[in-house]
Design an enzyme around this catalytic site. Structure first.
Site, PDB file in Angstrom:
ATOM      1  N   ASP A  65      -0.143   5.646   2.630  1.00 41.96           N
ATOM      2  CA  ASP A  65      -0.036   6.987   3.192  1.00 41.96           C
ATOM      3  C   ASP A  65       1.363   7.559   2.980  1.00 41.96           C
ATOM      4  O   ASP A  65       2.354   6.843   3.088  1.00 41.96           O
ATOM      5  CB  ASP A  65      -0.336   6.918   4.700  1.00 41.96           C
ATOM      6  CG  ASP A  65      -0.601   8.281   5.300  1.00 41.96           C
ATOM      7  OD1 ASP A  65      -0.891   9.224   4.539  1.00 41.96           O
ATOM      8  OD2 ASP A  65      -0.520   8.403   6.529  1.00 41.96           O
ATOM      9  N   HIS A  82       1.552  11.505  -5.795  1.00 45.05           N
ATOM     10  CA  HIS A  82       0.481  10.563  -6.116  1.00 45.05           C
ATOM     11  C   HIS A  82       0.846   9.695  -7.325  1.00 45.05           C
ATOM     12  O   HIS A  82       0.525   8.506  -7.366  1.00 45.05           O
ATOM     13  CB  HIS A  82      -0.829  11.307  -6.363  1.00 45.05           C
ATOM     14  CG  HIS A  82      -1.333  12.047  -5.157  1.00 45.05           C
ATOM     15  ND1 HIS A  82      -1.307  11.501  -3.893  1.00 45.05           N
ATOM     16  CD2 HIS A  82      -1.876  13.287  -5.021  1.00 45.05           C
ATOM     17  CE1 HIS A  82      -1.815  12.373  -3.028  1.00 45.05           C
ATOM     18  NE2 HIS A  82      -2.151  13.453  -3.690  1.00 45.05           N
ATOM     19  N   LEU A 176      -5.840 -12.862  -8.613  1.00 43.11           N
ATOM     20  CA  LEU A 176      -5.762 -11.912  -7.503  1.00 43.11           C
ATOM     21  C   LEU A 176      -7.012 -11.050  -7.506  1.00 43.11           C
ATOM     22  O   LEU A 176      -7.427 -10.547  -8.550  1.00 43.11           O
ATOM     23  CB  LEU A 176      -4.523 -11.011  -7.656  1.00 43.11           C
ATOM     24  CG  LEU A 176      -4.381  -9.891  -6.616  1.00 43.11           C
ATOM     25  CD1 LEU A 176      -4.031 -10.462  -5.235  1.00 43.11           C
ATOM     26  CD2 LEU A 176      -3.325  -8.871  -7.057  1.00 43.11           C
TER      27      LEU A 176
END
Length: 290
Positions: A65, A82, A176
């Site tokens: 955020d 972004h 991962l």
């Protein structure tokens, strides 16, 4: 939620095309990873001082955020934030893999984010598609397995195809597990799980009295996303103190860590602080330690 960080760490310039490069290993597909493919020797970075391998979280979730606020503070459009947030995610993926964390789930776009201005939403959909497409070769090299969860029916068809192709290409990787939550809603996830169970009862495949937490959990979108479906640690950036409809069922016993750092500025020091906080917690899961 999207991809943010804070000003203090204004990124060491990393490549802007895709995720950072590292060595790789392979493993197995969902739901169970039996019989992993042979792994190449992966040179993992030593753990920074103070971190103990035996008490690291296996699964970290992040609510990314603060991208737009980060951009506004610099007099730039949200797209600028972004893009910076994407680089912060790349670094978090790199560090997670290097430090031996097994799963990372990132809240990239919530179901509620569809109400944002169309120009911003369109930019994000294109950004997600570009990042996923450009990162597949590095995911293969680094042993990263990708999965996208959320209401995919609302995503552009080209993004849906790109995500499915990336999931299939990386399904045997095991270094991962990276899950991107796009158009995701924790409430919707639970409702869909309940509907699936109701249909099984209606089809006489299941009795109502057979339904328990385990069966419901198997119907959630995260059930196939990782060997570790429940986050041990959930991090939220930008100073907001709420989950915002993210992994509501799955985070019942997650340790929560909130930081004022905006996501584009979330770097190694912030991640170490979150992991150090996690290692100081006494996780009792409702039990009393005598």
């Amino acid at each position: 939620m999207l991809l943010p960080q804070s000003p203090a760490a204004t990124h060491q310039q990393r490549p802007t095309s895709s995720f950072s490069r590292r060595t790789c290993r392979s493993a197995q597909p969902c739901p169970r990873r039996a019989g992993a493919a042979p792994a190449t020797a992966a040179a993992e970075a030593p753990l920074p001082g103070g971190l103990r391998a035996e008490s690291l979280p296996r699964h970290v979730a992040v609510v990314m955020d603060g991208n737009s606020r980060w951009a506004r503070a610099r007099g730039m459009p949200s797209a600028f934030g972004h893009e910076a947030g994407r680089r912060a995610l790349e670094e978090t993926v790199r560090l997670s893999r290097a430090w031996g964390i097994r799963a990372l789930t990132a809240f990239a776009f919530s179901h509620e984010n569809w109400s944002r201005p169309k120009v911003e939403v369109d930019f994000l959909m294109g950004l997600f598609e570009r990042v996923i497409h450009d990162s597949v070769s590095e995911f293969l090299r680094d042993g990263i397995r990708l999965r996208v969860i959320g209401d995919c029916s609302r995503l552009p068809v080209s993004l849906q195809k790109t995500a499915r192709a990336a999931e299939e290409a990386t399904r045997n990787n095991s270094q991962l597990d990276l899950t991107l939550a796009i158009s995701y809603s924790g409430r919707r996830d639970i409702v869909q799980a309940c509907r699936n169970l109701a249909q099984k009862v209606q089809g006489e495949l299941l009795r109502p009295e057979d339904i328990d937490e385990s069966l419901l959990a198997k119907e959630l979108e995260t059930s196939c996303a990782s060997e570790f479906p429940y986050p041990d640690l959930l991090i939220r950036t930008s100073g907001e103190l709420r989950l915002s409809n993210f992994l509501l069922w799955q985070s019942a016993y997650s340790e929560l860590f909130f930081t004022d750092t905006l996501w584009p500025d979330f770097g190694e020091a912030d991640y170490l602080q979150a992991l150090g906080s996690f290692q100081s917690r006494d996780r009792r899961f409702g039990r009393r330690n005598l």
